[in-house]
Design an enzyme around this catalytic site. Structure first.
Site, mmCIF file in Angstrom:
data_model
loop_
_atom_site.group_PDB
_atom_site.id
_atom_site.type_symbol
_atom_site.label_atom_id
_atom_site.label_comp_id
_atom_site.label_asym_id
_atom_site.label_seq_id
_atom_site.Cartn_x
_atom_site.Cartn_y
_atom_site.Cartn_z
ATOM 1 N N LYS A 137 1.169 -0.773 -0.156
ATOM 2 C CA LYS A 137 -0.060 -0.260 0.080
ATOM 3 C C LYS A 137 0.864 0.907 -0.114
ATOM 4 O O LYS A 137 1.839 1.473 0.844
ATOM 5 C CB LYS A 137 -1.212 0.302 0.490
ATOM 6 N N GLY A 142 -3.565 -0.510 18.092
ATOM 7 C CA GLY A 142 -3.737 -0.266 16.324
ATOM 8 C C GLY A 142 -2.736 0.022 15.967
ATOM 9 O O GLY A 142 -3.051 1.083 15.868
#
Length: 324
Positions: free
Chosen positions: A70, A295
């Site tokens: 990505k 996260g």
């Protein structure tokens, strides 16, 4: 000649829902812990232009047969242009040949996979009787977070705080849509009420102090993904049982970076969420424990949801095609 599938932003939004993203992220976290998938080192740099951060996240999931990267970052001025601040594209490659196989829009998928990540943590770590959801942050990704979290527990109320309170109505509207009571509160009051807290900001200072968080709370800290960023008091991590997507990122660019640097915790004190998913760690110990999920956002999450987008778009005849 090599045929490349193209799945744009609009098609990603049509085909990939919350449940699809949750299943993909849950599976890739489990594969990471089994040693069947790994992320490659992250490249993330300040451009020195437009106040932007830009980089690459990549990896290989042997279990899911997914290889890719990505490319993208964060442009803080985009909202004034009518654009999403986060901009990215996912490139998928055939693991057997190395040929480019798909180009996938990454903006919607970044939001939905980030929300899926926190939702996985809530599913495995939050108390079953959690009823009040706290939201810190009201930017673009906050509504994705709220929708994904609401599925995981029988929440009755949302309490929220944002440094710019004029942005809170967007969360209030989603809460109303979901049939949840909504209240704008101070950070201290949020900590006093919430059973589950999601932080989703780009802060570089603690927005929540350790002594504001009551026993039994689960926190999903989703905004810290760069060296220097910080959303909560490092002392909170010392009080909590800490989990993450990937330990190496957590202690270097995630929320745990500050607690580790201050000697409050060690890298060994941080547990991959995949260990809980795979049944190798019990997760929450007692109802009174504070659990915290760091996260950081790993490339394999992006590749997993992008792969799902390609599969679903292809099945429905919605993927474009180009010859290279």
């Amino acid at each position: 000649m090599n045929e490349v599938l193209i799945v744009g932003e609009d098609i990603c939004q049509q085909v990939v829902g919350q449940a699809d993203a949750f299943a993909a992220v849950e599976a890739v976290f489990a594969a990471m812990h089994r040693g069947e998938a790994r992320n490659f080192p992250v490249v993330r740099e300040a451009l020195g232009h437009a106040e932007a951060l830009y980089g690459f996240k990549s990896g290989f999931d042997r279990a899911g047969h997914v290889l890719g990267v990505k490319s993208g970052g964060y442009w803080p001025g985009n909202i004034e242009r009518g654009l999403t601040n986060h901009q990215s594209t996912v490139f998928l490659f055939d693991p057997d040949t190395g040929q480019l196989s798909a180009l996938v829009g990454g903006n919607y998928l970044t939001a939905v996979r980030t929300a899926a990540s926190s939702a996985v943590s809530i599913a495995y770590l939050a108390r079953k009787d959690a009823r009040v959801l706290g939201m810190v942050g009201a930017g673009h990704q906050s509504t994705f977070q709220l929708r994904a979290a609401a599925v995981q527990r029988a929440f009755e109320k949302v309490v929220a705080w944002n440094p710019h309170p004029e942005m809170l109505p967007r969360l209030a509207a989603v809460a109303e849509e979901l049939g949840l009571e909504f209240e704008a509160v101070s950070p201290q009051e949020l900590g006093a009420q919430a059973d589950v807290i999601i932080t989703i900001t780009s802060a570089f200072e603690p927005l929540l102090q350790a002594d504001w968080i009551r026993p039994g709370t689960h926190l999903a800290c989703m905004g810290t993904d760069t060296k220097g960023k910080m959303e909560v008091d490092p002392a909170l991590l010392a009080k909590a049982t800490v989990f993450t997507d990937e330990v190496a990122q957590s202690v270097t660019i995630g929320e745990a970076q500050h607690a580790v640097a201050q000697g409050l915790i060690r890298a060994d004190d941080v547990t991959p969420i995949g260990a809980v998913i795979n049944g190798n760690h019990p997760g929450r110990g007692k109802d009174a424990d504070i659990t915290l999920f760091d996260g950081t956002g790993v490339g394999l999450q992006d590749l997993a949801v992008a792969s799902v987008a390609v599969q679903l778009a292809s099945q429905r005849g919605l993927a474009g095609r180009a010859a290279l």
